[in-house]
Design a protein around this motif. Structure first.
Motif, PDB file in Angstrom:
ATOM      1  N   UNK A  19      52.236  48.953  48.701  1.00 50.44           N
ATOM      2  CA  UNK A  19      53.573  48.132  48.231  1.00 50.44           C
ATOM      3  C   UNK A  19      53.399  46.674  48.615  1.00 50.44           C
ATOM      4  N   UNK A  20      52.799  45.717  48.666  1.00 50.71           N
ATOM      5  CA  UNK A  20      52.561  44.500  48.246  1.00 50.71           C
ATOM      6  C   UNK A  20      51.880  43.784  47.256  1.00 50.71           C
ATOM      7  N   UNK A  21      50.943  44.872  46.557  1.00 53.14           N
ATOM      8  CA  UNK A  21      49.775  44.462  45.776  1.00 53.14           C
ATOM      9  C   UNK A  21      50.686  44.445  44.117  1.00 53.14           C
ATOM     10  N   UNK A  22      49.571  43.366  42.982  1.00 45.59           N
ATOM     11  CA  UNK A  22      49.390  43.442  41.648  1.00 45.59           C
ATOM     12  C   UNK A  22      48.304  44.356  41.689  1.00 45.59           C
ATOM     13  N   UNK A  23      48.916  45.334  40.111  1.00 43.79           N
ATOM     14  CA  UNK A  23      47.795  45.710  39.255  1.00 43.79           C
ATOM     15  C   UNK A  23      47.536  45.326  38.266  1.00 43.79           C
ATOM     16  N   UNK A  24      46.924  44.513  38.183  1.00 44.12           N
ATOM     17  CA  UNK A  24      46.813  43.507  36.852  1.00 44.12           C
ATOM     18  C   UNK A  24      45.021  44.415  35.733  1.00 44.12           C
ATOM     19  N   UNK A  25      45.881  45.219  34.766  1.00 42.78           N
ATOM     20  CA  UNK A  25      45.074  46.190  34.217  1.00 42.78           C
ATOM     21  C   UNK A  25      44.593  45.125  32.785  1.00 42.78           C
ATOM     22  N   UNK A  26      43.624  44.762  32.494  1.00 41.90           N
ATOM     23  CA  UNK A  26      42.967  44.222  31.322  1.00 41.90           C
ATOM     24  C   UNK A  26      42.245  45.093  30.354  1.00 41.90           C
ATOM     25  N   UNK A  27      42.525  44.814  29.165  1.00 36.28           N
ATOM     26  CA  UNK A  27      42.491  45.709  28.068  1.00 36.28           C
ATOM     27  C   UNK A  27      41.370  44.835  27.419  1.00 36.28           C
ATOM     28  N   UNK A  28      40.574  44.501  26.680  1.00 36.19           N
ATOM     29  CA  UNK A  28      39.717  43.734  25.916  1.00 36.19           C
ATOM     30  C   UNK A  28      38.385  44.903  25.844  1.00 36.19           C
ATOM     31  N   UNK A  29      36.979  44.085  25.558  1.00 34.52           N
ATOM     32  CA  UNK A  29      35.656  44.629  25.104  1.00 34.52           C
ATOM     33  C   UNK A  29      34.333  43.450  24.996  1.00 34.52           C
ATOM     34  N   UNK A  30      33.728  44.654  24.855  1.00 28.93           N
ATOM     35  CA  UNK A  30      32.156  43.355  25.153  1.00 28.93           C
ATOM     36  C   UNK A  30      32.581  42.358  23.749  1.00 28.93           C
ATOM     37  N   UNK A  31      33.521  42.686  22.764  1.00 21.90           N
ATOM     38  CA  UNK A  31      33.192  42.091  21.720  1.00 21.90           C
ATOM     39  C   UNK A  31      33.850  40.384  21.153  1.00 21.90           C
ATOM     40  N   UNK A  32      34.560  40.888  22.325  1.00 21.21           N
ATOM     41  CA  UNK A  32      35.830  39.815  22.033  1.00 21.21           C
ATOM     42  C   UNK A  32      36.414  39.214  22.997  1.00 21.21           C
ATOM     43  N   UNK A  33      35.653  39.989  24.763  1.00 21.09           N
ATOM     44  CA  UNK A  33      36.878  39.317  26.248  1.00 21.09           C
ATOM     45  C   UNK A  33      38.019  39.849  25.789  1.00 21.09           C
ATOM     46  N   UNK A  34      38.921  39.392  26.633  1.00 17.97           N
ATOM     47  CA  UNK A  34      40.137  40.187  26.889  1.00 17.97           C
ATOM     48  C   UNK A  34      41.069  39.967  26.151  1.00 17.97           C
ATOM     49  N   UNK A  35      41.768  40.885  25.356  1.00 19.77           N
ATOM     50  CA  UNK A  35      42.631  40.747  24.679  1.00 19.77           C
ATOM     51  C   UNK A  35      44.539  40.973  24.600  1.00 19.77           C
ATOM     52  N   UNK A  36      44.461  42.058  26.206  1.00 16.56           N
ATOM     53  CA  UNK A  36      45.804  42.393  26.772  1.00 16.56           C
ATOM     54  C   UNK A  36      45.637  42.396  28.343  1.00 16.56           C
ATOM     55  N   UNK A  37      46.892  41.930  28.353  1.00 16.93           N
ATOM     56  CA  UNK A  37      47.113  42.650  29.937  1.00 16.93           C
ATOM     57  C   UNK A  37      48.132  42.765  30.577  1.00 16.93           C
ATOM     58  N   UNK A  38      48.866  43.967  31.360  1.00 21.37           N
ATOM     59  CA  UNK A  38      49.631  44.282  31.887  1.00 21.37           C
ATOM     60  C   UNK A  38      49.629  44.049  33.721  1.00 21.37           C
ATOM     61  N   UNK A  39      51.036  43.510  34.006  1.00 24.57           N
ATOM     62  CA  UNK A  39      50.645  43.296  35.471  1.00 24.57           C
ATOM     63  C   UNK A  39      51.845  44.430  35.991  1.00 24.57           C
ATOM     64  N   UNK A  40      51.256  44.801  37.287  1.00 25.73           N
ATOM     65  CA  UNK A  40      53.089  46.029  37.281  1.00 25.73           C
ATOM     66  C   UNK A  40      52.306  45.296  38.960  1.00 25.73           C
ATOM     67  N   UNK A  41      54.085  45.707  39.667  1.00 30.20           N
ATOM     68  CA  UNK A  41      53.930  45.381  41.193  1.00 30.20           C
ATOM     69  C   UNK A  41      55.466  46.123  41.797  1.00 30.20           C
ATOM     70  N   UNK A  42      55.129  46.421  42.633  1.00 31.92           N
ATOM     71  CA  UNK A  42      56.450  46.873  43.194  1.00 31.92           C
ATOM     72  C   UNK A  42      58.008  47.052  42.866  1.00 31.92           C
ATOM     73  N   UNK A  43      57.876  46.155  42.237  1.00 31.75           N
ATOM     74  CA  UNK A  43      59.267  45.474  41.350  1.00 31.75           C
ATOM     75  C   UNK A  43      59.154  44.956  39.969  1.00 31.75           C
TER      76      UNK A  43
END
Length: 545
Positions: free
Chosen positions: A333-357
């Protein structure tokens, strides 16, 4: 001022020479020690004939102009050493999927114009069978491992070669225009090399930005940040042959952090992951979607190891479902989950962070210089548009695909004077700037974080004499996220045993690419022009779930 990756690594190492850079099993390397070893590898390459690159300004985006060093290695210190060391020698490292069988390896090494091959000893028998078919091959460097396979004729022992080479800074001048090459498939069919200028990949994905998002302009900024930063310990779980693990590791190093490699490298082992988290007080781990997260949860619930040090889970390479995110957040419950959407052809494109709050169902938001283009790729879409568009990126993007001008033009179009990377993700841009993802308009399949290309699976299955036609698609899988399904029409009067067909295809494909199910159909549906009807194939595969 743009920078070269080797130059940044060298400057940081000299700023924090005594700090631990890398831990693998019972070996611990300081930044200073690793800098010396990468210098030695670079000098080894220069001693055995690596060539000075051509002037980047004289080349089209799809041409390399540099010597290529293929890394046919499992995770270990040698992978990261040889990757950075090759850059110091102004050669371009090439990632090789170590699960490839001989035919696949032959294709990749030929397509990539490899001149130097670094490989673990366990792969020596495969290397020996294909060497005469690799026209550009110059030298072999063999890394000893538990297999105790003897050194191939003419090969250099990795450790002996390092010790014989100079530890001094290589006598060459790395350029920001030197290449970082990442082999991928994705929207391109068979694997192809994505060519990045090192200055661009550094700015896009490898830690060259300040906290305010602006790009560092002074080499001393990297050194000063590394000296003052609160040191974190990272453990990337994917193989280094994938961009996700490379980007996490290099980004960590460019900030002065410590990297830990799992003890067991032959496969993903969540118990070993937890053991290392406890032993090394890991702060940040990376996972690859539900295929990695679900086994991690199962092992976590056994409660054998402490995870008190863990603060972040970085997810990339495959999506993590909201239910799995929720279960992880309930358990940690104390962690953050950082979900990054990207590709080899572009690098990071979008991101979503989830936590207990926050809700794990929050949609990702575009980041940096990413935009959504219209369906016809003629202009950018505004937030709230109902049109289904293409997720794209501008600014620091790749030059192109190695030796493929047509794919380069298609994936990296210029619109109103601005060059974009359009990897293939279909999205809607919502009013609040978040993205609604609809998937890729391609035939690639993401199974457990591994990209599998329908065309090559079809080609392997079609080699069986009883197969008249075949299409490959996928269906949802609790374990893998997506799993390969083949629709096969047999030749007239023929019958076929699915297991026999799978075994036959296994002669030409790595095991993870083989179908989890084979559906026998009367006729494979194709369009009038003979092109495959993948919509039909997907529908049939899903119905058979």
């Amino acid at each position: 001022m743009p920078f070269n990756l080797a130059t940044v690594h060298d400057r940081i190492a000299k700023a924090i020479p005594d700090r631990t850079s890398l831990i693998f099993r019972n070996r611990k390397f300081s930044y200073g020690e690793l800098n010396e070893r990468t210098n030695r590898f670079a000098n080894l390459l220069m001693d055995i004939g690596v060539r000075t690159p051509q002037d980047r300004q004289t080349l089209p985006g799809y041409k390399s102009g540099q010597d290529h060093v293929a890394l046919y290695l499992q995770n270990g210190n040698e992978y990261l050493e040889s990757m950075v060391g090759a850059m110091k020698a102004r050669a371009a490292p090439i990632n090789v999927n170590y699960r490839y069988v001989a035919d696949e390896l032959r294709y990749l090494l030929t397509n990539s114009e490899t001149r130097f091959l670094v490989y673990h000893a366990r792969y020596a028998p495969v290397v020996a069978t294909i060497l005469t078919d690799i026209p550009h091959q110059k030298a072999l460097i063999q890394v000893a491992d538990e297999s105790n396979s003897p050194l191939l004729d003419g090969a250099i022992d990795y450790e002996a070669g390092l010790m014989a080479a100079s530890p001094q800074t290589p006598d060459c001048d790395p350029s920001p225009d030197d290449l970082y090459i990442l082999y991928t498939g994705g929207t391109t069919g068979l694997p192809k090399g994505v060519l990045w200028r090192q200055a661009d990949i550094l700015a896009s994905a490898l830690g060259a930005r300040r906290k305010d998002g602006e790009i560092m302009t002074d080499l001393e900024e990297f050194a000063d940040r590394a000296k003052t930063i609160k040191v974190q310990t990272y453990l990337p779980t994917p193989p280094f042959m994938h961009g996700t693990a490379q980007w996490i590791s290099l980004s960590a190093w460019h900030n002065g952090h410590t990297i830990v490699i799992q003890d067991e490298v032959h496969r993903y082992n969540p118990d070993d992951l937890l053991r290392n988290i406890d032993r090394h007080q890991i702060n940040i781990i990376s996972l690859v979607g539900d295929a990695f997260a679900n086994p991690f949860l199962t092992a976590l619930n056994a409660g054998q190891y402490s995870t008190a040090s863990l603060t972040h889970i970085l997810n990339g390479g495959a999506g993590m479902s909201p239910s799995v995110k929720g279960a992880l957040l309930d358990r940690l419950d104390s962690i953050k989950i950082v979900d990054t959407i990207g590709s080899s052809e572009a690098g990071p494109l979008a991101r979503q962070t989830a936590s207990s709050t926050s809700s794990p169902r929050t949609r990702p938001a575009r980041i940096g210089d990413s935009f959504v283009l219209t369906a016809d790729k003629s202009r950018r879409l505004e937030a709230g548009s109902e049109e289904l568009g293409w997720l794209a990126k501008t600014g620091h993007v790749p030059l192109g695909y190695l030796n493929d001008p047509e794919k380069t033009a298609d994936t990296f179009p210029t619109i109103d004077g601005v060059r974009y990377s359009v990897p293939g993700d279909r999205v809607r841009l919502l009013h609040d700037g978040q993205l609604d993802f609809y998937g890729r308009d391609s035939s690639s399949i993401n199974s457990g974080g591994e990209k599998i290309f329908a065309e090559e699976v079809e080609q392997a299955l079609a080699r069986h004499p009883s197969v008249a036609d075949v299409l490959v698609s996928w269906r949802p899988s609790d374990r893998w996220g997506q799993e390969v399904v083949a629709l096969v029409a047999t030749a007239a009067g023929e019958t076929i045993d699915p297991k026999q067909l799978t075994d036959h295809a296994g002669q030409y494909l790595a095991r993870y690419k083989l179908p989890k199910a084979i559906i026998i159909v009367d006729k494979v549906q194709r369009h009038d022009n003979g092109k495959p009807d993948y919509v039909w194939a997907k529908s049939m595969a899903t119905k058979a779930a």
